[in-house]
Design an enzyme around this catalytic site. Structure first.
Site, PDB file in Angstrom:
ATOM      1  N   GLU A  70       0.851  -1.199   0.000  1.00 10.85           N
ATOM      2  CA  GLU A  70       0.000   0.000   0.000  1.00 10.85           C
ATOM      3  C   GLU A  70       0.879   1.238   0.000  1.00 10.85           C
ATOM      4  O   GLU A  70       1.798   1.345   0.807  1.00 10.85           O
ATOM      5  CB  GLU A  70      -0.902  -0.026   1.241  1.00 10.85           C
ATOM      6  N   ALA A 100      -5.967   9.621   2.984  1.00  8.80           N
ATOM      7  CA  ALA A 100      -5.473   9.249   4.314  1.00  8.80           C
ATOM      8  C   ALA A 100      -4.231  10.069   4.651  1.00  8.80           C
ATOM      9  O   ALA A 100      -3.528  10.536   3.751  1.00  8.80           O
ATOM     10  CB  ALA A 100      -5.142   7.762   4.356  1.00  8.80           C
ATOM     11  N   HIS A 135      -8.177   3.114  -3.321  1.00 10.17           N
ATOM     12  CA  HIS A 135      -8.971   3.274  -2.112  1.00 10.17           C
ATOM     13  C   HIS A 135     -10.003   4.378  -2.382  1.00 10.17           C
ATOM     14  O   HIS A 135      -9.749   5.305  -3.166  1.00 10.17           O
ATOM     15  CB  HIS A 135      -8.101   3.703  -0.929  1.00 10.17           C
ATOM     16  N   ASP A 174     -11.766   8.799   7.911  1.00 11.73           N
ATOM     17  CA  ASP A 174     -11.693   9.287   9.294  1.00 11.73           C
ATOM     18  C   ASP A 174     -12.335  10.655   9.422  1.00 11.73           C
ATOM     19  O   ASP A 174     -12.389  11.413   8.450  1.00 11.73           O
ATOM     20  CB  ASP A 174     -10.226   9.367   9.731  1.00 11.73           C
ATOM     21  N   ALA A 192     -19.178   2.584   5.755  1.00 14.59           N
ATOM     22  CA  ALA A 192     -18.545   1.972   4.579  1.00 14.59           C
ATOM     23  C   ALA A 192     -19.465   0.956   3.899  1.00 14.59           C
ATOM     24  O   ALA A 192     -19.383   0.766   2.679  1.00 14.59           O
ATOM     25  CB  ALA A 192     -17.230   1.314   4.994  1.00 14.59           C
ATOM     26  N   TYR A 214     -10.810  -4.864  11.899  1.00 16.74           N
ATOM     27  CA  TYR A 214     -10.049  -4.348  13.041  1.00 16.74           C
ATOM     28  C   TYR A 214      -9.814  -5.408  14.109  1.00 16.74           C
ATOM     29  O   TYR A 214     -10.701  -5.663  14.936  1.00 16.74           O
ATOM     30  CB  TYR A 214     -10.796  -3.140  13.636  1.00 16.74           C
ATOM     31  N   LYS A 216     -20.634  -5.255   5.949  1.00 16.22           N
ATOM     32  CA  LYS A 216     -19.855  -4.823   4.771  1.00 16.22           C
ATOM     33  C   LYS A 216     -19.652  -6.001   3.822  1.00 16.22           C
ATOM     34  O   LYS A 216     -19.694  -5.853   2.604  1.00 16.22           O
ATOM     35  CB  LYS A 216     -18.487  -4.270   5.201  1.00 16.22           C
TER      36      LYS A 216
HETATM   37  P1  FAD Z   1     -16.974   1.555   8.831  1.00 14.90           P
HETATM   38  O1  FAD Z   1     -16.934   0.137   8.476  1.00 14.90           O
HETATM   39  O2  FAD Z   1     -18.111   2.374   8.319  1.00 14.90           O
HETATM   40  O3  FAD Z   1     -16.929   1.636  10.431  1.00 14.90           O
HETATM   41  C1  FAD Z   1     -16.734   2.884  11.095  1.00 14.90           C
HETATM   42  C2  FAD Z   1     -17.318   2.781  12.499  1.00 14.90           C
HETATM   43  O4  FAD Z   1     -18.743   2.743  12.411  1.00 14.90           O
HETATM   44  C3  FAD Z   1     -16.918   1.510  13.253  1.00 14.90           C
HETATM   45  O5  FAD Z   1     -16.785   1.827  14.604  1.00 14.90           O
HETATM   46  C4  FAD Z   1     -18.102   0.573  13.035  1.00 14.90           C
HETATM   47  O6  FAD Z   1     -18.223  -0.400  14.073  1.00 14.90           O
HETATM   48  C5  FAD Z   1     -19.258   1.567  13.017  1.00 14.90           C
HETATM   49  N1  FAD Z   1     -20.396   1.143  12.209  1.00 14.90           N
HETATM   50  C6  FAD Z   1     -20.373   0.566  10.984  1.00 14.90           C
HETATM   51  N2  FAD Z   1     -21.633   0.342  10.548  1.00 14.90           N
HETATM   52  C7  FAD Z   1     -22.459   0.787  11.527  1.00 14.90           C
HETATM   53  C8  FAD Z   1     -23.883   0.856  11.681  1.00 14.90           C
HETATM   54  N3  FAD Z   1     -24.709   0.414  10.751  1.00 14.90           N
HETATM   55  N4  FAD Z   1     -24.396   1.397  12.828  1.00 14.90           N
HETATM   56  C9  FAD Z   1     -23.561   1.879  13.815  1.00 14.90           C
HETATM   57  N5  FAD Z   1     -22.206   1.842  13.713  1.00 14.90           N
HETATM   58  C10 FAD Z   1     -21.684   1.315  12.595  1.00 14.90           C
HETATM   59  N6  FAD Z   1      -8.744   6.032   5.536  1.00 14.90           N
HETATM   60  C11 FAD Z   1      -8.704   6.958   4.549  1.00 14.90           C
HETATM   61  O7  FAD Z   1      -9.116   8.096   4.755  1.00 14.90           O
HETATM   62  N7  FAD Z   1      -8.193   6.641   3.309  1.00 14.90           N
HETATM   63  C12 FAD Z   1      -7.714   5.413   3.007  1.00 14.90           C
HETATM   64  O8  FAD Z   1      -7.244   5.176   1.890  1.00 14.90           O
HETATM   65  C13 FAD Z   1      -7.749   4.415   4.024  1.00 14.90           C
HETATM   66  N8  FAD Z   1      -7.304   3.155   3.786  1.00 14.90           N
HETATM   67  C14 FAD Z   1      -7.423   2.190   4.744  1.00 14.90           C
HETATM   68  C15 FAD Z   1      -7.043   0.888   4.446  1.00 14.90           C
HETATM   69  C16 FAD Z   1      -7.156  -0.124   5.392  1.00 14.90           C
HETATM   70  C17 FAD Z   1      -6.769  -1.538   5.033  1.00 14.90           C
HETATM   71  C18 FAD Z   1      -7.638   0.189   6.712  1.00 14.90           C
HETATM   72  C19 FAD Z   1      -7.720  -0.866   7.765  1.00 14.90           C
HETATM   73  C20 FAD Z   1      -8.026   1.498   7.014  1.00 14.90           C
HETATM   74  C21 FAD Z   1      -7.935   2.505   6.046  1.00 14.90           C
HETATM   75  N9  FAD Z   1      -8.351   3.817   6.294  1.00 14.90           N
HETATM   76  C22 FAD Z   1      -8.289   4.771   5.302  1.00 14.90           C
HETATM   77  C23 FAD Z   1      -8.856   4.207   7.621  1.00 14.90           C
HETATM   78  C24 FAD Z   1     -10.416   4.144   7.737  1.00 14.90           C
HETATM   79  O9  FAD Z   1     -11.011   5.094   6.896  1.00 14.90           O
HETATM   80  C25 FAD Z   1     -10.770   4.413   9.187  1.00 14.90           C
HETATM   81  O10 FAD Z   1     -10.334   3.370  10.014  1.00 14.90           O
HETATM   82  C26 FAD Z   1     -12.210   4.820   9.468  1.00 14.90           C
HETATM   83  O11 FAD Z   1     -12.278   5.394  10.768  1.00 14.90           O
HETATM   84  C27 FAD Z   1     -13.210   3.659   9.426  1.00 14.90           C
HETATM   85  O12 FAD Z   1     -13.384   3.201   8.167  1.00 14.90           O
HETATM   86  P2  FAD Z   1     -14.231   1.857   7.874  1.00 14.90           P
HETATM   87  O13 FAD Z   1     -14.281   1.699   6.441  1.00 14.90           O
HETATM   88  O14 FAD Z   1     -13.747   0.735   8.694  1.00 14.90           O
HETATM   89  O15 FAD Z   1     -15.670   2.336   8.436  1.00 14.90           O
END
Ligand code: FAD
Length: 299
Positions: A17, A51, A77, A109, A127, A147, A167
């Site tokens: 990455e 990010a 991404h 974030d 997401a 996570y 998801k």
């Molecule tokens: P989600 O899956 O939406 O989860 C976010 C939070 O909401 C979690 O606490 C989850 O439990 C909660 N949640 C989910 N669905 C619900 C629901 N229906 N009701 C209530 N709560 C819910 N960030 C960037 O900005 N750019 C990037 O390119 C990037 N790349 C990444 C690549 C990887 C492999 C990883 C692990 C992370 C990356 N991130 C990136 C960071 C990521 O955007 C953050 O960790 C962000 O805070 C959460 O993203 P997510 O897609 O997991 O969100």
């Protein structure tokens, strides 16, 4: 080539990455470095989106260069930050237009200084909604984030797993994990995912330690823990950068070898646009990669 095709075999699939630098000079440096990263033998290179303060518009440019100039596989991404469904649709058209086959779909974030993620009016809050949109749009391979130590905002581990399952059910092909430094956390995570019925490949994400300050900042931001003995080793190394580098490379290589021996589908390395540490790690894990290939042939 889509994620499904990479992970159809026995693996292991190595992926890297990178992130789009904020300046033109940084971008030129990264573009120069990409062919050397490719030579280290990953199956594809993913490019982050927005990010660590990077600009979103450079992601497509870099991913397109990987795909169309280097002739190499990539994943773009994409996040829900600052974009509603119409903007997402436009971005997906651009990404598809560049011939990019895979997307790592994320929520993104909250902006610096803000605790809470706020979607744009009419935009996606989670997401899973982005994953569903991408699936409706068309034919992309889709990866999502998982996570091992739960997402920072989630009230508990099980609730977070339930959201990961959403998801996957919305259409993800693959889970890539947040960084972690203790493999037991990953093994426990996979076990719980399987119990929940999450049956897609789960790929560990590893971030080699580059400096003590950097790793404390990143783990603090994403809620990952540094095992006490590792932290002590790093703190004892103090300002000795070579020693920190050695500790970081050795730790990640050891983690990777144990993960490979456990039969993981692949490893995703957060290479942070660097070359030397990932080159050393790839060298160190080459025998374990070979061993997996040989046992596959024997099987
Ligand atoms: P989600 O899956 O939406 O989860 C976010 C939070 O909401 C979690 O606490 C989850 O439990 C909660 N949640 C989910 N669905 C619900 C629901 N229906 N009701 C209530 N709560 C819910 N960030 C960037 O900005 N750019 C990037 O390119 C990037 N790349 C990444 C690549 C990887 C492999 C990883 C692990 C992370 C990356 N991130 C990136 C960071 C990521 O955007 C953050 O960790 C962000 O805070 C959460 O993203 P997510 O897609 O997991 O969100």
């Amino acid at each position: 080539m889509q994620f499904n095709q990479f992970y159809r075999g026995d693996g292991p699939v190595i992926s890297f990455e990178v992130f789009p630098p904020q300046t033109d000079e940084g971008t030129t440096r990264l573009l120069d470095r990409l062919p050397r990263l490719k030579e280290l033998g990953p199956s594809f290179i993913t490019v982050t989106y927005g990010a660590l303060g990077s600009t979103q518009s450079r992601t497509t440019r870099i991913a397109s260069t990987i795909k169309n100039k280097l002739g190499f596989e990539t994943a773009h991404h994409l996040t829900c930050v600052g974009a509603g469904p119409k903007e997402i649709e436009r971005l997906l058209e651009r990404i598809a237009g560049e011939g990019i086959d895979n997307i790592v779909a994320l929520r993104g974030d909250p902006p610096r200084g803000s605790e809470e993620f706020r979607p744009v009016p009419g935009g996606y809050r989670y997401a899973c909604d982005l994953v569903a949109h991408i699936r409706r749009f068309g034919n992309f391979g889709i990866a999502v984030a998982g996570y091992p130590e739960k997402h920072l905002e989630a009230p508990d581990f099980q609730t977070d797993l339930g959201h990961l399952k959403n998801k996957v059910e919305a259409g993800a092909d693959l889970v890539i994990t947040q960084l972690f430094y203790d493999n037991r956390l990953f093994f426990r995570f996979v076990e719980h995912c399987r119990e929940q019925g999450i049956d897609k490949p789960i790929v560990p994400g590893l971030l080699p330690i580059l400096s003590v300050g950097q790793i404390k900042r990143i783990t603090g931001m994403c809620g990952a823990t540094l095992p006490a003995p590792l932290l002590e080793q790093l703190e004892n190394a103090g300002a000795d950068e070579d020693e920190v580098h050695r500790i970081g490379v050795e730790h990640t290589a050891r983690q990777a070898v144990e993960l490979l021996e456990s039969g993981v589908a692949g490893i995703h390395f957060y290479v942070l646009n660097r070359y030397f540490h990932i080159a050393e790690i790839m060298e160190a894990i080459r025998p374990a990669l070979k061993e997996r290939a040989t046992s596959r042939v024997k099987a």
